[in-house]
Design a protein around this motif. Structure first.
Motif, PDB file in Angstrom:
ATOM      1  N   TRP A 100      30.870  74.623 -31.253  1.00 32.86           N
ATOM      2  CA  TRP A 100      31.628  73.511 -30.661  1.00 32.86           C
ATOM      3  C   TRP A 100      30.894  72.909 -29.470  1.00 32.86           C
ATOM      4  O   TRP A 100      30.971  71.691 -29.238  1.00 32.86           O
ATOM      5  CB  TRP A 100      33.021  73.965 -30.252  1.00 32.86           C
ATOM      6  CG  TRP A 100      33.972  74.130 -31.397  1.00 32.86           C
ATOM      7  CD1 TRP A 100      34.697  75.236 -31.718  1.00 32.86           C
ATOM      8  CD2 TRP A 100      34.313  73.144 -32.392  1.00 32.86           C
ATOM      9  NE1 TRP A 100      35.461  75.013 -32.841  1.00 32.86           N
ATOM     10  CE2 TRP A 100      35.247  73.744 -33.274  1.00 32.86           C
ATOM     11  CE3 TRP A 100      33.909  71.836 -32.618  1.00 32.86           C
ATOM     12  CZ2 TRP A 100      35.777  73.062 -34.368  1.00 32.86           C
ATOM     13  CZ3 TRP A 100      34.441  71.157 -33.709  1.00 32.86           C
ATOM     14  CH2 TRP A 100      35.362  71.762 -34.562  1.00 32.86           C
ATOM     15  N   PHE A 103      28.239  70.828 -30.911  1.00 30.46           N
ATOM     16  CA  PHE A 103      28.858  69.596 -31.413  1.00 30.46           C
ATOM     17  C   PHE A 103      29.076  68.605 -30.281  1.00 30.46           C
ATOM     18  O   PHE A 103      28.792  67.411 -30.413  1.00 30.46           O
ATOM     19  CB  PHE A 103      30.194  69.938 -32.084  1.00 30.46           C
ATOM     20  CG  PHE A 103      31.020  68.740 -32.465  1.00 30.46           C
ATOM     21  CD1 PHE A 103      30.686  67.967 -33.559  1.00 30.46           C
ATOM     22  CD2 PHE A 103      32.134  68.386 -31.709  1.00 30.46           C
ATOM     23  CE1 PHE A 103      31.453  66.852 -33.909  1.00 30.46           C
ATOM     24  CE2 PHE A 103      32.899  67.281 -32.049  1.00 30.46           C
ATOM     25  CZ  PHE A 103      32.554  66.523 -33.146  1.00 30.46           C
ATOM     26  N   ARG A 104      29.556  69.087 -29.156  1.00 26.58           N
ATOM     27  CA  ARG A 104      29.753  68.222 -27.987  1.00 26.58           C
ATOM     28  C   ARG A 104      28.452  67.575 -27.544  1.00 26.58           C
ATOM     29  O   ARG A 104      28.420  66.400 -27.129  1.00 26.58           O
ATOM     30  CB  ARG A 104      30.338  69.049 -26.835  1.00 26.58           C
ATOM     31  CG  ARG A 104      30.672  68.250 -25.581  1.00 26.58           C
ATOM     32  CD  ARG A 104      30.837  69.168 -24.394  1.00 26.58           C
ATOM     33  NE  ARG A 104      29.562  69.781 -24.009  1.00 26.58           N
ATOM     34  CZ  ARG A 104      29.461  70.818 -23.175  1.00 26.58           C
ATOM     35  NH1 ARG A 104      30.553  71.386 -22.678  1.00 26.58           N
ATOM     36  NH2 ARG A 104      28.265  71.303 -22.860  1.00 26.58           N
ATOM     37  N   ALA A 113      34.189  66.004 -36.256  1.00 22.48           N
ATOM     38  CA  ALA A 113      34.484  67.421 -36.055  1.00 22.48           C
ATOM     39  C   ALA A 113      34.503  68.148 -37.395  1.00 22.48           C
ATOM     40  O   ALA A 113      35.231  67.758 -38.309  1.00 22.48           O
ATOM     41  CB  ALA A 113      35.825  67.580 -35.346  1.00 22.48           C
TER      42      ALA A 113
END
Length: 209
Positions: A100, A103-104, A113
């Motif tokens: 995550w 991903f950010r 997402a």
């Protein structure tokens, strides 16, 4: 979900349990309109991380440069449930945080997402179903952990992964040493069943097919 159920039966037959789940997930990907080339496992299921260069997942689904899903498949048999449970939980939490954060930081370019899935299969035996005493030398543990067996701890863990939105869906499956070779299994909690997991994943994949 007939094909899923049939594949799930094969997943707990013999020693290579996780290979059965891989086949089920690959079939499911195809029924959702994605080609075989979108499904990656083993050495090709590698994604960039944030805290480490790469992380090897058990399943990665990518279409046209878009990361659709990443899934972990884990199993645990006795007798060492204590240390293995701690290792499994720390690994799952670390993987979620890593992906995550990556991903950010746009490590997956323009991907929306992704679906993150966690599936764990635990041997059902006296060591995993009996209440476990907890140590409280300084502070009290959360009440739900009191007298909780290792299978119950896995159930609580999976629910908390979803509560904190670390994973999109999670599965807890149990089987005994005698039931496994016969293809028999149990889902201790309906909200953590493979059927619910499959429906959630299918819904996500179909939105990109």
């Amino acid at each position: 979900m007939g094909r899923v159920d049939q594949g799930l039966r094969s997943a707990v037959t013999g020693g290579a349990q996780m290979n059965g789940f891989l086949r089920v997930l690959k079939d499911l990907t195809g029924t959702c309109g994605l080609t075989e080339q979108c499904f990656h496992s083993k050495k090709r299921a590698v994604l960039p991380g944030f805290f480490r260069p790469t992380k090897e997942w058990d399943v990665v689904i990518v279409r046209d440069g878009i990361l659709l899903a990443a899934i972990e498949l884990k199993s645990q048999a006795g007798p060492s449930f204590g240390n293995n449970f701690n290792n499994r939980t720390e690994e799952a939490m670390g993987s979620a945080l890593d992906v995550w954060t990556a991903f950010r930081e746009q490590a997956f370019h323009s991907s929306p997402a992704p679906f993150l899935g966690y599936l764990v299969m635990v041997e059902s035996c006296p060591a995993s179903t009996s209440p476990i005493e907890v140590k409280e030398p300084h502070f009290n543990v959360l009440s739900e952990f009191r007298e909780a067996s290792y299978i119950r701890r896995y159930e609580l863990f999976c629910r908390k992964l979803l509560l904190e939105r670390q994973y999109s869906s999670a599965v807890l499956i149990t089987s005994t040493a005698t039931e496994g070779p016969k293809g028999e299994y149990s889902c201790p909690a309906e909200d953590l069943s493979f059927g619910r997991f499959a429906r959630s994943l299918a819904s996500h994949l179909r939105s990109f097919s």
